[in-house]
Design a protein around this motif. Structure first.
Motif, PDB file in Angstrom:
ATOM      1  N   THR B 153       1.602  -1.363   0.278  1.00 56.35           N
ATOM      2  CA  THR B 153       0.139   0.083  -0.243  1.00 56.35           C
ATOM      3  C   THR B 153       0.805   1.142   0.078  1.00 56.35           C
ATOM      4  OG1 THR B 153      -1.411  -0.461   1.464  1.00 56.35           O
ATOM      5  CG2 THR B 153      -1.464   0.688   1.281  1.00 56.35           C
ATOM      6  N   LEU B 156       2.460   1.245  -3.455  1.00 59.72           N
ATOM      7  CA  LEU B 156       1.594   2.488  -4.313  1.00 59.72           C
ATOM      8  C   LEU B 156       0.945   4.123  -3.860  1.00 59.72           C
ATOM      9  CD1 LEU B 156      -0.873  -1.161  -3.995  1.00 59.72           C
ATOM     10  CD2 LEU B 156       0.746  -0.243  -6.819  1.00 59.72           C
ATOM     11  N   PHE B 176      -1.873   5.096 -10.913  1.00 60.71           N
ATOM     12  CA  PHE B 176      -1.672   4.852  -9.733  1.00 60.71           C
ATOM     13  C   PHE B 176      -1.820   5.525  -8.873  1.00 60.71           C
ATOM     14  CE2 PHE B 176       0.887   1.315  -9.990  1.00 60.71           C
ATOM     15  CZ  PHE B 176       1.689   1.045 -11.197  1.00 60.71           C
ATOM     16  N   LEU B 179      -5.684   4.892  -8.636  1.00 60.67           N
ATOM     17  CA  LEU B 179      -5.287   3.822  -7.442  1.00 60.67           C
ATOM     18  C   LEU B 179      -5.127   4.069  -5.863  1.00 60.67           C
ATOM     19  CD1 LEU B 179      -5.422   0.494  -6.653  1.00 60.67           C
ATOM     20  CD2 LEU B 179      -2.835   0.835  -7.964  1.00 60.67           C
ATOM     21  N   ARG B 180      -4.349   5.499  -6.332  1.00 56.61           N
ATOM     22  CA  ARG B 180      -3.745   5.946  -4.636  1.00 56.61           C
ATOM     23  C   ARG B 180      -5.090   6.574  -4.282  1.00 56.61           C
ATOM     24  NH1 ARG B 180      -4.073  11.260  -2.435  1.00 56.61           N
ATOM     25  NH2 ARG B 180      -2.251  10.926  -0.843  1.00 56.61           N
TER      26      ARG B 180
ATOM     27  N   GLU C 682      11.673   4.724  -3.129  1.00 59.02           N
ATOM     28  CA  GLU C 682      10.363   3.362  -4.115  1.00 59.02           C
ATOM     29  C   GLU C 682      12.029   2.435  -4.432  1.00 59.02           C
ATOM     30  OE1 GLU C 682       9.013   5.509  -7.049  1.00 59.02           O
ATOM     31  OE2 GLU C 682       7.420   6.872  -5.837  1.00 59.02           O
TER      32      GLU C 682
END
Lengths: 241, 220, 703
Positions: B153, B156, B176, B179-180, C682
């Motif tokens: 999570t 993402l 994304f 989605l976020r 990341e």
């Protein structure tokens, strides 16, 4: 001698302090400790000064100067001046181990008021509204498609609502730790409760994952801002030189 | 502690608490000011004002205790007493300047902006390294579902929040980003709502225990 | 038979006993009967009694005895005298009464001792005028003796005849008695003393003439017992106890002289001198409490004593003597009856002989060994110690504790400091990530593009700020720490700049001590671009202490809780902050046009939402949050009746806000640094995941 602007000196000092703190990346060292102890001292002194300036002085000292002793003996003065003075003095008894018990009076007031504020705020500010919000997730306005609304959009809204309800309920079930005692003597929740509790754990993990990502982003911004600051200092020094 | 004093403190806490709590459930606008309830509400404001003052006095007592602890450390020359001496000097200097010339003066603001603010900001900057290291270790060592959900999570959200692996534009980023947003606004929000409700319930129970004198943190 | 108690040691003796069986003290005092004048025999031939100055007729016999003692005794005789004891004279002495008057003239004619030969020889050289009468008599007798006796009997002297004639106990300490000829080699014959029969002038006559010396030597049996024991001490450390004494009559060396021989010229028995005429000391025989064992006895005396039978309580002599009258001084020495112990003391025969220690050989002493010296052995039952399990466990615990104390605590090794390589690596990556964008311009690298995707929450917020009335001030709450100033100054700056740009009056307040200076710094920085001045465009209400209580009170009655401001302009320094035109008409929270809460903590945001719920009315509440606080505030926003009307979270949202509100974008370097930093994080997380998967696959393959 040209007057050195105070903000320049402030910038230089801030730069040094920043480097001293960032040196902790290598390891704990004397510079880091000096900077932290300096920070604690200044922060404590500043907090005490602003508390006196904004709270204590206007309440306990300023009325005496502006209104005089006459106001002290009025009913209004008793409530707004004498009693606060008495409460503050009783609070100071907490500094003495022998007289500490006399400081229980103002502490009891503080605790009672604080508890009431928390209870009242939780009930009126969170419990009721959030419960209503959870119940209103599947309101007809949300559950039923709007006129002309695409199906995908409606499905997305519906699934989101259901998911939110499921998340809310599963997390609440996860926090419920009541269980029955089984034959072996251990505490065990029912199977449905176990399933929902595990689902709640998953949603809690999602929530905390989002919070973790936000914390990472925040700290990266702060780190970037610190180096931006150092860059500005160096630029100004080099530009000034 | 005598029983009489204990009951007096409990009565004070319960009485003031009830008075303050009543204000949350009564619309004050609809109550005449000169009525009994109106007077009770005035008393409620008065009590809350006293609590605000006592909170400031308590802050002062805490600062005095901090000073005393480090003073004793310097007097006894325990390990690290030199740092405590630095703390005492900074504390006394800032407090005296703040009391004499005001906390909004240039000198005090100079100390705030040149030392306190950079230190706190730098400490927050160091937190980026610590959080990154913690995330790396978590995903490298623990491989259960909850940990994977947590780190996944986070990844993402990071990817969909801004520039990084992906630029803040383009189709990938849009996916994304969406989605976020879903993760934050639906999944996380639902979980957060449950957390908020649980926290609220816990706060209510704790506060009621104090208001009913079951818990007496003010002393026996 | 009635018993007779000894006056010295309180030992019970038989009625007929004359001497005590324990200590040898005389039980019946000697009564010296003065023989009639016709029975007084003249002194032994050759021996004349020593002349005494102060004595009368009764002292002549004493002088005679003394002269005999001087002539015949030596140093060893003193010891013999002690054995004689003062209260036990030999039997022969008792027969002194019956002695012929010829005794006054010296020893019997047929028993002239050999040692007299020297005198006689010496006397032969002396003229008749120089030779004393008694000496001449001795010579005459000797001549007669040698004529009538064979050569073989030359060595046999009068002492030998005494031995043969007298049966009973022999007294070794009898003065003037020569030991047997067989034992001459071991006997040291002292030189004859000068004859000075007169006693020292300062010594009174110890015994009146009518008194007879003790007839029996009391400690002879004791000495007889101890002397062999003394001899055997060197040979055998455990001398026999209760060694029988030689029977009477076997002390050949100690012949009992005829009483007639021992009588002086006046027919009085010869008694040993009570005082040594030479030294003036009392003879050892007179000492009643003498420890016989401490005296070193001659060998001949010891052997003689061994032959002497120990007769305890044996009385063969018939008590034909009248009890002697003790002198006053002697009577004073007599123990008083009243102090006598009533304890019945066993007879000497019953009592064992001490065999160890300094009292070896004595009877009637406390036995040391059985009571003190002999070590006791514990009984079998006491030796077996019963230990319970609990005691055993406690003993083990105690032993363990003692062992732990004794065990040397190994020095605590300083832990080897591990280098935080991973931390250094990640720190290096992140530092490079945020530093690198500063060189993008020089390197000619394009930075990250601005966000194109706008959150659905942003547009309502922009509209809200853009359409808010400016007749009333907006309350901006600065409830964040200086640590978050790097982010929140950027995020809130966009919104505040929008508000300042629209000339929206701003009033700041904070529930944290550091809030007011942060507010002043940000608004001062923003206002500098738009000409906003403190006191005219914005005002600081300062610090509120008390947390939720202060918020609740502020929401209800802000004028009652805010009594002074912060960094007020000079126009308001004298008066109250509420006198400012910016705060006209503001009496509660709902009087503000807008409430903006800038915070990084979820608790602060929740507090403001909860406490202002009932008092905010229609005033919009906007939250400017740090990226990490958004999830827990969003439920307040994501509701059918939202409690929060707007949320602005994180740098991307702020950049988007600036981008879509028409505000200048001055976040270039910061945006690139943020982007590179996000990329680094990341990648770090992805690398961590890859590393974890790799480890899992490796372990899976190893299994």
């Amino acid at each position: 001698m040209p007057e050195v602007p105070l903000d320049f000196i402030q910038m230089i000092v801030a730069a040094f302090i920043t480097v001293m703190i960032l040196s902790y990346v290598i390891g704990d060292n004397v510079l880091f400790r000096i900077a932290t102890y300096l920070f604690i001292g200044i922060a404590s002194g500043f907090a005490g000064a602003i508390a006196w300036e904004n709270i204590v002085k206007p309440t306990l000292v300023q009325p005496l100067i502006s209104d005089g002793l006459a106001k002290l003996f009025s009913p209004e003065g008793a409530l707004t001046f004498l009693i606060p003075w008495m409460l503050a003095l009783f609070m100071l008894f907490k500094l003495s181990p022998r007289l500490s018990r006399f400081g229980g009076f103002p502490v009891a007031l503080l605790v009672g008021v604080g508890a009431a504020v928390v209870v009242g705020g939780s009930i009126t500010g969170t419990l009721v509204p959030q419960s209503l919000a959870t119940a209103g997730t599947l309101s007809p306005a949300n559950a039923l498609p709007a006129a002309g609304e695409p199906l995908s959009v409606w499905l997305e809204r519906l699934i989101s609502a259901l998911l939110m309800i499921a998340a809310t309920i599963s997390v609440l079930i996860y926090f419920r730790f009541s269980a029955k005692r089984d034959l072996t003597g251990g505490a065990r929740r029912s199977r449905i409760a176990e399933v929902f509790a595990y689902l709640g754990q998953v949603f809690i993990a999602v929530t905390f994952g989002v919070m973790y990502a936000g914390a990472l982003m925040a700290t990266i911004v702060v780190l970037a801002q610190r180096f931006q600051f150092l860059h500005d200092v160096v630029t100004r020094i080099m530009g000034g030189a | 502690m005598k029983i009489g004093t204990y009951l007096l403190w409990a009565a004070m806490a319960v009485g003031t608490g009830i008075i303050v709590l009543l204000g949350y459930f009564v619309q004050i606008d609809q109550i005449p000011a000169d009525s009994l309830i109106g007077n009770i509400f005035e008393l409620r404001l008065l009590i809350m004002g006293w609590a605000v003052l006592l909170a400031a006095v308590a802050l002062g007592i805490g600062l005095f205790n901090l000073f005393l602890v480090h003073w004793m450390k310097v007097s006894a020359q325990r390990p690290g007493w030199k740092y405590s001496a630095v703390l005492i000097v900074a504390f006394v200097l800032t407090l005296l300047l703040g009391l004499i010339i005001g906390p909004d003066s240039r000198v005090v603001l100079f100390l705030f902006n040149s030392i306190q603010l950079p230190v706190e900001a730098s400490l927050m900057a160091l937190l980026a390294i610590t959080l990154s290291l913690a995330g790396f270790r978590l995903v490298a060592q623990r491989r259960d579902l909850i940990s994977l959900v947590f780190v996944g999570t986070a990844l993402l959200v990071l990817i969909g929040s801004g520039p990084g692996i992906l630029s803040a534009e383009g189709l990938f980023f849009s996916f994304f980003a969406g989605l976020r947003n879903w993760l934050v606004q639906v999944a996380a929000a639902g979980g957060a709502r449950g957390i908020l409700l649980g926290v609220a319930l816990g706060s209510i129970v704790t506060g009621l225990r104090v208001l009913l004198a079951v818990d007496r943190p003010y002393g026996e | 038979m009635a018993e007779n108690r000894c006056p010295m040691c309180s030992t019970m003796n038989q009625e007929t006993a004359e001497v005590c069986s324990n200590c040898g003290a005389r039980l019946k005092p000697l009564v010296f009967e003065t023989p009639p004048s016709d029975q007084q025999e003249p002194a032994a031939e050759g021996i004349s009694p020593p002349a005494t100055e102060a004595s009368g007729d009764g002292d002549d016999w004493l002088a005679n005895i003394r002269s005999d003692a001087i002539m015949g005794s030596g140093v060893d005789d003193h010891a013999a005298e002690t054995d004689a004891a003062d209260d036990a004279a030999p039997d022969w002495l008792g027969r002194l009464r019956e002695a012929d008057s010829s005794l006054e003239e010296g020893p019997p004619s047929e028993e002239i001792p050999d040692w007299m030969d020297d005198f006689l020889a010496a006397g032969e050289e002396v003229t008749d005028e120089e030779v004393p009468e008694w000496l001449s008599r001795v010579r005459e007798r000797r001549e007669a003796q040698t004529e009538g006796q064979p050569e073989s009997d030359e060595g046999e002297d009068w002492i030998t005849r005494l031995r043969d004639d007298t049966p009973d106990e022999r007294r070794a300490g009898v003065e003037g008695l020569k030991p047997s000829a067989d034992e001459d080699e071991s006997i040291e014959q002292p030189a004859p003393r000068a004859l000075d029969p007169s006693p020292p002038p300062d010594v009174p006559d110890p015994v009146p003439q009518d008194e007879i010396l003790p007839e029996e030597a009391t400690p002879s049996h004791e000495v007889g017992a101890s002397a062999p024991a003394l001899d055997r001490l060197d040979e055998d450390p455990q001398p026999a106890v209760g060694e029988p004494m030689p029977p009477e009559g076997e002390m050949e060396w100690f012949p009992v002289p005829d009483e007639s021989e021992l009588l002086d010229a006046k027919g009085l028995p010869h008694v040993p001198a009570l005082l040594d005429e030479e030294t003036g000391e009392k003879p050892l025989s007179d000492i009643s409490d003498l420890n016989m064992d401490s005296i070193e006895l001659p060998d001949w005396l010891g052997e003689s004593k061994s032959e002497t039978p120990s007769v305890a309580g044996e009385e063969d002599e018939k008590p034909d003597l009248a009890p002697a009258t003790l002198p006053s001084w002697l009577e004073a020495m007599r123990p008083v009856d009243t102090f006598r112990s009533e304890i019945a003391i066993e007879s000497d025969e019953v009592q064992p002989v001490e065999s160890a220690g300094p009292l070896t050989g004595l009877r009637g002493v406390l036995m040391a060994e059985p009571v003190v010296a002999m070590p006791r052995t514990a009984s079998t039952a006491a030796a077996r110690l019963e230990v319970t399990e609990r005691q055993y466990a406690q003993a083990e615990l105690l032993q363990r504790l003692v062992e732990e104390e004794e065990r040397e605590i190994p020095p605590v090794r300083a832990e080897k400091r591990r280098l935080p390589l991973m931390r250094w690596a990640i720190a290096l990556i992140l530092l490079l990530a945020v530093i690198l964008p500063f060189g993008f311009k020089q390197l000619g690298v394009e930075g990250y593009a601005l966000p194109s995707v706008v959150s659905r929450d942003l547009a309502p917020l922009i509209d809200l700020i853009g359409n808010i009335p400016t007749d009333r001030p907006a309350l901006v709450v600065f409830d964040y720490t200086p640590g978050y100033s790097g982010e929140l100054d950027t995020v809130a700056g966009a919104l505040l700049e929008h508000a300042v740009m629209r000339s929206l009056p701003i009033v700041t307040v904070s529930t944290r001590p550091t809030g007011p200076p942060l507010a002043e710094g940000l608004l001062n920085k923003i206002g500098a671009s738009y000409g906003a001045v403190n006191g005219e465009n914005y005002l600081h209400l300062g610090y509120l202490s008390g947390g939720p209580t202060a918020v609740q009170l502020f929401a209800i009655a802000p004028r009652s809780v805010v009594l002074s401001g912060y960094h007020l302009p000079e126009s308001l320094s004298e008066g109250s902050v509420w006198e400012s035109p910016l705060l006209q008409g503001v009496h509660r929270l709902s009087d503000f046009n807008l409430v903006i809460v800038i915070t990084a903590g979820t608790d602060t945001a929740r507090t403001w939402v909860e406490q202002t719920q009932s008092w905010i009315g229609d005033t919009p509440l906007v939250m400017v949050l740090s990226a990490g606080a958004e999830p827990l505030v969003r439920p307040y926003f994501e509701a059918s009746e939202p409690q929060v009307d707007g949320i602005l979270t994180g740098l991307p949202a702020a950049v988007s806000y600036r981008q879509y509100s028409g505000l200048p974008l001055d976040t270039g370097a910061q945006w690139d640094a943020f982007g590179i930093g996000m990329l680094a994080i990341e990648l770090i997380l992805i690398a961590g995941g890859a590393y974890g998967i790799g480890l899992w696959l490796i372990r899976l393959r190893e299994r």
